[in-house]
Design a protein around this motif. Structure first.
Motif, PDB file in Angstrom:
ATOM      1  N   TYR A   1       0.551  -1.119   0.034  1.00  7.60           N
ATOM      2  CA  TYR A   1      -0.203  -0.044   0.105  1.00  7.60           C
ATOM      3  C   TYR A   1       0.912   1.252  -0.011  1.00  7.60           C
ATOM      4  O   TYR A   1       2.169   1.241   0.431  1.00  7.60           O
ATOM      5  CB  TYR A   1      -0.803   0.058   1.197  1.00  7.60           C
ATOM      6  CG  TYR A   1      -2.102  -0.997   1.568  1.00  7.60           C
ATOM      7  CD1 TYR A   1      -3.101  -1.009   0.259  1.00  7.60           C
ATOM      8  CD2 TYR A   1      -2.005  -1.977   2.055  1.00  7.60           C
ATOM      9  CE1 TYR A   1      -4.266  -1.654   0.310  1.00  7.60           C
ATOM     10  CE2 TYR A   1      -2.892  -2.798   2.194  1.00  7.60           C
ATOM     11  CZ  TYR A   1      -4.155  -2.777   1.358  1.00  7.60           C
ATOM     12  OH  TYR A   1      -5.266  -3.638   1.427  1.00  7.60           O
TER      13      TYR A   1
ATOM     14  N   LEU B   1     -16.390   0.926  -8.905  1.00  5.32           N
ATOM     15  CA  LEU B   1     -15.475   1.626  -8.271  1.00  5.32           C
ATOM     16  C   LEU B   1     -15.393   3.231  -8.583  1.00  5.32           C
ATOM     17  O   LEU B   1     -15.221   4.142  -7.840  1.00  5.32           O
ATOM     18  CB  LEU B   1     -14.122   1.043  -8.398  1.00  5.32           C
ATOM     19  CG  LEU B   1     -12.844   1.757  -7.839  1.00  5.32           C
ATOM     20  CD1 LEU B   1     -12.906   2.035  -6.499  1.00  5.32           C
ATOM     21  CD2 LEU B   1     -11.495   1.301  -8.375  1.00  5.32           C
TER      22      LEU B   1
ATOM     23  N   LEU C   1     -10.456  -4.041  -4.127  1.00  7.80           N
ATOM     24  CA  LEU C   1      -9.292  -4.297  -4.132  1.00  7.80           C
ATOM     25  C   LEU C   1      -8.683  -5.375  -5.156  1.00  7.80           C
ATOM     26  O   LEU C   1      -7.711  -5.196  -5.733  1.00  7.80           O
ATOM     27  CB  LEU C   1      -8.959  -4.595  -2.501  1.00  7.80           C
ATOM     28  CG  LEU C   1      -7.487  -4.923  -2.275  1.00  7.80           C
ATOM     29  CD1 LEU C   1      -6.563  -4.078  -2.646  1.00  7.80           C
ATOM     30  CD2 LEU C   1      -7.493  -5.580  -1.016  1.00  7.80           C
TER      31      LEU C   1
ATOM     32  N   LEU D   1     -11.749   0.215   1.427  1.00  9.32           N
ATOM     33  CA  LEU D   1     -12.904   0.220   0.479  1.00  9.32           C
ATOM     34  C   LEU D   1     -13.225  -1.221   0.505  1.00  9.32           C
ATOM     35  O   LEU D   1     -12.504  -2.095   0.903  1.00  9.32           O
ATOM     36  CB  LEU D   1     -12.118   0.610  -0.690  1.00  9.32           C
ATOM     37  CG  LEU D   1     -11.983   2.165  -1.189  1.00  9.32           C
ATOM     38  CD1 LEU D   1     -11.321   2.403  -2.505  1.00  9.32           C
ATOM     39  CD2 LEU D   1     -13.329   2.715  -0.848  1.00  9.32           C
TER      40      LEU D   1
ATOM     41  N   PHE E   1      -7.440   1.929  -0.348  1.00  4.43           N
ATOM     42  CA  PHE E   1      -8.067   0.514  -0.601  1.00  4.43           C
ATOM     43  C   PHE E   1      -7.920  -0.376   0.471  1.00  4.43           C
ATOM     44  O   PHE E   1      -8.456  -1.423   0.645  1.00  4.43           O
ATOM     45  CB  PHE E   1      -7.257  -0.099  -1.608  1.00  4.43           C
ATOM     46  CG  PHE E   1      -8.047   0.358  -3.112  1.00  4.43           C
ATOM     47  CD1 PHE E   1      -8.942  -0.255  -3.756  1.00  4.43           C
ATOM     48  CD2 PHE E   1      -7.266   1.464  -3.924  1.00  4.43           C
ATOM     49  CE1 PHE E   1      -9.404   0.232  -5.027  1.00  4.43           C
ATOM     50  CE2 PHE E   1      -7.839   1.907  -4.916  1.00  4.43           C
ATOM     51  CZ  PHE E   1      -8.930   1.418  -5.597  1.00  4.43           C
TER      52      PHE E   1
END
Length: 166
Positions: free
Chosen positions: A70, A152, A114, A109, A106
């Motif tokens: 990330y 998304l 993802l 989310l 993400f």
């Protein structure tokens, strides 16, 4: 018509639908009903394992990945995820490393988003360009790829409209 940066290449009719749902307050309910569950993939280690599981299932013979993480810097590049190829000379050898970085948003989310993004970045291991073969590969790994991508984009538009951060 307002500018929706995540939906800029979609037809006017879709933009109008999103605008009406946003103004009526119905979009939040629709999105939360469809994508109500979060995920447990919070650390870079968990993201690496998650990504490698998908890679092993669909792209077993593709190039190895050296890093999957990330990153807060990805959104600064106006992207949701990035893939990079770094080549370094080590002695008489040329070492090539492939890395994937996923926007830190993400973490918060829903998991299908993802997965869609991980599939997208993994597809770049085989196809660098966004061409027919690239999208075929994405659909192979995630049959609902195109719907998830649209959802998304709508989800991110809703978050931006509500001034929420995931």
């Amino acid at each position: 018509m307002p500018k929706f940066k995540y939906l800029s290449h979609y037809p006017e009719s879709l933009l109008l639908q999103v605008k009406e749902l946003l103004e009526s307050g119905k979009l939040a309910g629709l999105l939360q009903k469809k994508y109500s569950v979060g995920h447990q993939i919070q650390s870079n280690k968990a993201l690496y394992a998650y990504t490698m599981e998908i890679k092993q299932r669909y792209l077993r013979k593709s190039d190895p990945l050296s890093k999957i993480e990330y990153s807060d810097k990805v959104s600064a590049l106006n992207a949701l995820g990035t893939h990079s190829r770094v080549s370094r000379v080590q002695g008489a050898k040329l070492k090539a490393k492939k890395e994937i970085r996923i926007d830190s948003r993400f973490r918060n989310l829903p998991e299908p988003f993802l997965r869609m993004l991980v599939v997208h970045e993994l597809a770049h291991l085989k196809e660098m360009d966004h061409n027919k073969a690239f999208y075929k590969l994405c659909e192979y790994m995630e049959p609902d790829y195109h719907q998830l991508e649209l959802d998304l984009r709508i989800y991110l538009t809703w978050l931006e409209h509500e001034k929420k951060t995931p």
